[in-house]
Design an enzyme around this catalytic site. Structure first.
Site, short mmCIF file in Angstrom:
data_model
loop_
_atom_site.label_atom_id
_atom_site.label_comp_id
_atom_site.label_asym_id
_atom_site.label_seq_id
_atom_site.Cartn_x
_atom_site.Cartn_y
_atom_site.Cartn_z
N ASN A 34 11.14 -2.00 -45.05
CA ASN A 34 9.91 -2.68 -44.66
C ASN A 34 8.78 -1.73 -44.30
O ASN A 34 7.68 -2.17 -44.03
CB ASN A 34 10.19 -3.60 -43.45
CG ASN A 34 10.71 -2.84 -42.25
OD1 ASN A 34 11.39 -1.81 -42.40
ND2 ASN A 34 10.41 -3.31 -41.07
N ALA A 79 25.17 -6.06 -56.71
CA ALA A 79 25.44 -5.06 -55.67
C ALA A 79 24.85 -3.71 -56.04
O ALA A 79 24.80 -3.34 -57.21
CB ALA A 79 26.94 -4.94 -55.45
N ASN A 130 14.01 0.10 -0.75
CA ASN A 130 13.40 1.38 -0.39
C ASN A 130 13.71 2.50 -1.37
O ASN A 130 12.90 3.38 -1.57
CB ASN A 130 13.85 1.80 1.01
CG ASN A 130 13.29 0.86 2.07
OD1 ASN A 130 12.09 0.58 2.09
ND2 ASN A 130 14.15 0.36 2.93
N GLY A 152 -0.34 1.77 9.05
CA GLY A 152 0.58 0.79 9.62
C GLY A 152 0.40 -0.60 9.05
O GLY A 152 -0.64 -0.91 8.44
N ALA A 187 0.82 -1.22 0.00
CA ALA A 187 0.00 0.00 0.00
C ALA A 187 0.86 1.26 0.00
O ALA A 187 0.46 2.29 -0.54
CB ALA A 187 -0.95 0.00 1.19
N ARG A 196 10.59 7.10 -1.22
CA ARG A 196 12.04 7.27 -1.43
C ARG A 196 12.50 6.82 -2.82
O ARG A 196 13.63 7.08 -3.21
CB ARG A 196 12.81 6.52 -0.34
CG ARG A 196 12.88 7.32 0.95
CD ARG A 196 13.58 6.55 2.05
NE ARG A 196 12.73 5.50 2.58
CZ ARG A 196 13.16 4.52 3.39
NH1 ARG A 196 14.43 4.46 3.71
NH2 ARG A 196 12.31 3.62 3.83
C1 UD1 Z 1 8.56 -3.23 9.22
C2 UD1 Z 1 8.44 -3.89 10.59
C3 UD1 Z 1 9.81 -3.99 11.24
C4 UD1 Z 1 10.74 -4.75 10.34
C5 UD1 Z 1 10.82 -4.11 8.97
C6 UD1 Z 1 11.60 -4.96 8.03
C7 UD1 Z 1 6.25 -3.25 11.41
C8 UD1 Z 1 5.50 -2.38 12.35
N1 UD1 Z 1 7.56 -3.09 11.39
O1 UD1 Z 1 9.00 -1.90 9.46
O2 UD1 Z 1 9.71 -4.65 12.49
O3 UD1 Z 1 12.04 -4.79 10.93
O4 UD1 Z 1 9.49 -3.97 8.42
O5 UD1 Z 1 11.78 -4.31 6.82
O6 UD1 Z 1 5.66 -4.05 10.74
N2 UD1 Z 1 2.62 -1.14 4.32
C9 UD1 Z 1 1.28 -1.07 3.96
N3 UD1 Z 1 0.45 -0.29 4.66
C10 UD1 Z 1 0.86 0.45 5.73
C11 UD1 Z 1 2.21 0.37 6.10
C12 UD1 Z 1 3.06 -0.42 5.38
O7 UD1 Z 1 0.87 -1.73 3.00
O8 UD1 Z 1 0.01 1.15 6.31
C13 UD1 Z 1 3.52 -1.99 3.56
C14 UD1 Z 1 4.61 -1.22 2.87
O9 UD1 Z 1 4.22 -0.87 1.54
C15 UD1 Z 1 5.77 -2.21 2.86
C16 UD1 Z 1 5.53 -3.04 4.12
O10 UD1 Z 1 4.17 -2.86 4.46
O11 UD1 Z 1 5.70 -3.09 1.75
C17 UD1 Z 1 6.44 -2.63 5.28
O12 UD1 Z 1 6.17 -1.30 5.64
P1 UD1 Z 1 7.30 -0.31 6.13
O13 UD1 Z 1 6.70 1.00 6.42
O14 UD1 Z 1 8.45 -0.35 5.21
O15 UD1 Z 1 7.73 -1.02 7.51
P2 UD1 Z 1 9.01 -0.73 8.35
O16 UD1 Z 1 8.82 0.54 9.09
O17 UD1 Z 1 10.20 -0.85 7.51
CA CA Z 2 10.67 -0.89 5.21
#
Ligand code: UD1
Ligand code: CA
Length: 452
Positions: free
Chosen positions: A371, A408, A229, A79, A13, A18
């Site tokens: 062509n 040719a 990322n 989250g 999502a 970045r």
């Molecule tokens: C998450 C973990 C962390 C772990 C790390 C590894 C949690 C709370 N934390 O942190 O413990 O060490 O991954 O890389 O899970 N996403 C959604 N919807 C949201 C938020 C995120 O779909 O509301 C998706 C993002 O697109 C991504 C994945 O979930 O593919 C991880 O999200 P991200 O924000 O990167 O998590 P981290 O903070 O890195």
């Molecule tokens: Ca991440």
């Protein structure tokens, strides 16, 4: 194979700010294939009953790129825990295991997924299996906190961790397998009262423990759970993919003279005893059969090369170029949508597009199939054993019969019958001694001018 009673949720999502891109992060290609598709191909090995992708920003791009999957929209990114909560309706009557994967962690291996599934099915009956890893630099990853008995108690996010917890080296990859009968009950217990103000999926561990369930940990290699990322990570993932592909090719009997300079696509197929010289690029859709040689600096895409053919150096094979057994495509030759039949030679500086070149035909340097008229494309057919002289323009649609010779410098607009000679250039005039007389006269004039 019967489908396992498993649902996969792929989180995608977040748009990946970045990356600084108009393209959704999970659609950026690695080896010519969107990164999320690498993950989905691995997942196929589990034969899950359901595959749900959680999408948010740029969701129309993800949906268009991944036909046949289920999509759930997470309108606001509150989250990782919240991202799974939004799947509640989709999984209403589902009681199997739920595996949660990240769309931007594309190389999660199938055997790691299988190990997680096996741990979940073990007699200890853990409510959750967490995939941990020990990174060289634990940085800002979530930490796996174990109790006195060594079992996993909870996961703490870096932002919320104490100094003592930050000293833990076993980190959270983010991926989990969860008992689907309990998943949404445990999700109900999450709160967003934390440093990020988010619903953390990681808090499920404490919720399961609170329910009296144990939680297992599977430990993966860091390289297998690398997340992407930004474009630096993307380039590192591409490099890892290429390194793996090169090893795979060489293990399977392909000679790579300078492996680090050869680039493959996810679907490149090369048979044993093919030699690939330095600086060759394989775009998507290329197959090369045994005994072929791809000389240096060639670029192939959507092409099929039969056994013992010789390509390059500096050749370009474009989509639907089909090079027959033992045929030769030489330097600065471009071939597109054309059948070059066995033993035919196009050795120098030519464009062959929308064409058939018969077996053992010889195409002279500088031959061009014209062509395209600016609106439509037309075909050129050259018969077996035909000989096309250098610098010939074949204005399609046009046919040259078997065994015919084209002189040719000709511009061929009409059918050349089999075994005929066609010649369209102006005939040559010659004036004997003219050059010598011209020189003599001019030198005399020059001397006279100087003398004045
Ligand atoms: C998450 C973990 C962390 C772990 C790390 C590894 C949690 C709370 N934390 O942190 O413990 O060490 O991954 O890389 O899970 N996403 C959604 N919807 C949201 C938020 C995120 O779909 O509301 C998706 C993002 O697109 C991504 C994945 O979930 O593919 C991880 O999200 P991200 O924000 O990167 O998590 P981290 O903070 O890195
Ligand atoms: Ca991440």
């Amino acid at each position: 194979m019967s489908k396992s009673h498993t649902a996969a949720i792929i989180l995608a999502a977040g748009k990946g700010t970045r990356m600084k891109s108009g393209l959704h992060k999970v659609l950026h290609p690695i080896g010519g294939l969107p990164m999320v598709s690498h993950l989905l191909h691995k997942l196929d090995g589990l034969s899950p009953e359901r595959r749900i992708v959680v999408v948010g920003s740029l969701r129309e791009q993800v949906e268009a790129a991944l036909p046949g999957l289920e999509f759930v929209t997470q309108a606001e990114q509150l989250g990782t825990g919240h991202a799974v909560m939004v799947c509640r309706d989709a999984l209403k009557d589902f009681t199997g295991d739920v595996i949660v994967l990240f769309g931007d962690v594309p190389f999660t291996p199938l055997d790691v997924m299988q190990e997680m599934m096996a741990a979940r099915a073990s007699s200890a009956n853990p409510g959750i299996v967490v995939l941990g890893f020990e990174p060289a630099d634990p940085a800002r990853y979530g930490r796996l906190v174990r109790g006195a008995d060594g079992t996993l108690e909870r996961i703490v996010e870096y932002k919320d961790a104490t100094e003592e917890e930050r000293a833990i080296t076993l980190c959270n990859s983010g991926m989990m397998v969860i008992d689907g009968k309990e998943l949404f009950g445990w999700l109900d217990k999450l709160s967003n009262a934390n440093a990020a103000g988010e619903y953390y999926l990681t808090d499920l561990v404490a919720a399961a423990r609170g329910d009296g369930r144990n939680v297992a940990v599977v430990v993966a290699d860091e390289a297998d759970v690398l997340g992407i990322n930004d474009r630096n990570d993307l380039a590192a993932a591409e490099a890892a993919f290429q390194a793996r592909k090169r090893r795979e090719m060489m293990t399977n009997g392909v000679t790579l003279v300078a492996p680090e300079t050869v680039f493959f696509s996810h679907d490149t197929v090369i048979e044993p005893d093919v030699t690939v010289e330095p600086n060759v690029v394989f775009g998507p859709g290329v197959t090369v059969a045994t005994g072929a040689v791809i000389h240096a600096f060639s670029h192939l895409e959507g092409a099929t090369v039969a056994a013992d053919a010789v390509i390059g150096p500096f050749a370009r094979l474009r989509p639907a170029a089909r090079i027959g057994k033992g045929a030769k495509i030489g330097n600065f030759v471009e071939v597109k949508k054309a059948d070059i039949e066995p033993g035919a030679k196009v050795n120098h500086l030519s464009y062959i597009g929308d064409a058939t070149v018969g077996a053992k035909a010889n195409i002279g340097a500088g031959t061009i199939t014209c062509n395209y008229d600016g609106y439509f494309k037309y075909r050129t057919e050259i018969g077996a054993g035909a000989f096309i002289g250098s610098n010939t323009a074949l204005v399609a649609p046009v046919k040259v019969g078997d065994g015919a010779i084209v002189g040719a410098g000709s511009v061929i607009t009409k059918t050349v019958e089999a075994d005929a000679l066609a010649l369209t250039r102006a005939s040559q005039n010659q004036i004997e001694g003219y050059a010598a007389r011209f020189r003599k006269k001019s030198e005399a004039r020059k001397a006279e001018k100087k003398g004045k």
